[in-house]
Scaffold this active site. Sequence first.
Site, short mmCIF file in Angstrom:
data_model
loop_
_atom_site.label_atom_id
_atom_site.label_comp_id
_atom_site.label_asym_id
_atom_site.label_seq_id
_atom_site.Cartn_x
_atom_site.Cartn_y
_atom_site.Cartn_z
N PRO A 1 49.73 -114.35 -16.02
CG PRO A 1 47.83 -114.53 -17.33
CD PRO A 1 48.65 -115.27 -16.33
CD GLU A 2 54.03 -110.27 -13.68
OE1 GLU A 2 54.34 -109.11 -13.36
OE2 GLU A 2 54.86 -111.17 -13.85
NE ARG B 1 50.19 -125.47 -15.46
CZ ARG B 1 51.29 -124.97 -14.94
NH1 ARG B 1 51.93 -123.99 -15.56
NH2 ARG B 1 51.77 -125.40 -13.80
CG HIS C 1 42.76 -127.85 -22.54
ND1 HIS C 1 42.68 -128.95 -21.71
CD2 HIS C 1 43.83 -128.04 -23.34
CE1 HIS C 1 43.67 -129.78 -22.00
NE2 HIS C 1 44.40 -129.25 -22.99
#
Length: 278
Positions: A2-3, A113, A94
Amino acid sequence: MPELPEVETIRRELERDVIGRRIKTVAVTGNRSIRRHANKKLFITRLEGTKITHVDRKGKYLVLKLDSTDLLVIHLGMSGQLLRVAAKEAVAKHTHVTITFTQGGQLRFVDPRTFGEMFVTTGDELTDEVPELATLGVDPVEEPMSWQTFGHMLMRHQMKLKTFLMDQSIIAGLGNIYSDEILFAAGLRYDRQSDSLSTQEMRRLYRSLVETLHDAIKYGGSTLSDEQYVDLAGKAGEYQEHHKVYDREKQACRRCRAPIAKAKFQGRSTYFCEQCQV
Ligand SMILES: [Zn+2]
């Protein structure tokens, strides 16, 4: 990863949704997500009973101010998701941190992750925790500047344009996707020297920077096929449908129909149009 547009989308949703809410309980099931704390109790006790008063963004970091004067800092990493859900909703795989509010459901941190993280710190200690934030560059969405100021920055740095755009100490929040899209919008190649631009090119690059980011925020950011980015409601972004070059190798340029080219630049894939970008 994400930016700025993705993190800003979430910031705006959090601002609407969690300001004024008091944290009742916090559950941590994945210690890696709170790795800056020696144990989960130290994280949990600083959150329980506090109220969220502000939601800020610094680059790609979300910074939630609490009425205890502590800060809850969230970084989504590669695959982190923040989800606003009712407490009765099934827990996704998760899910590492669950924050339950006294009224109004939960905020869950899901991260397959586990490069993302959450931690509690103080305003004074924030830059010790994340040194990158001490030297963070200008935020093109939060702090608009004149194109002349931007032009001086280009002249002073003497580096390739993509490196310039992605350097967090110059401009905060850009990564591989938006630097490629901004350079296409400006008609400039990724490997042009920043101090080689004409006045007109500087103005065009600044306008493309601001417009591309605002457009991306309007569409809720980009969700790529191999990424997990979603908003607070679990909805994917739509800006990927408007990408002009990123991840469009060999597809026709939307402006001139030439095939989009892909190059390796500083170890990362770079997409551009050989006809439209000079
Ligand atoms: Zn083209």
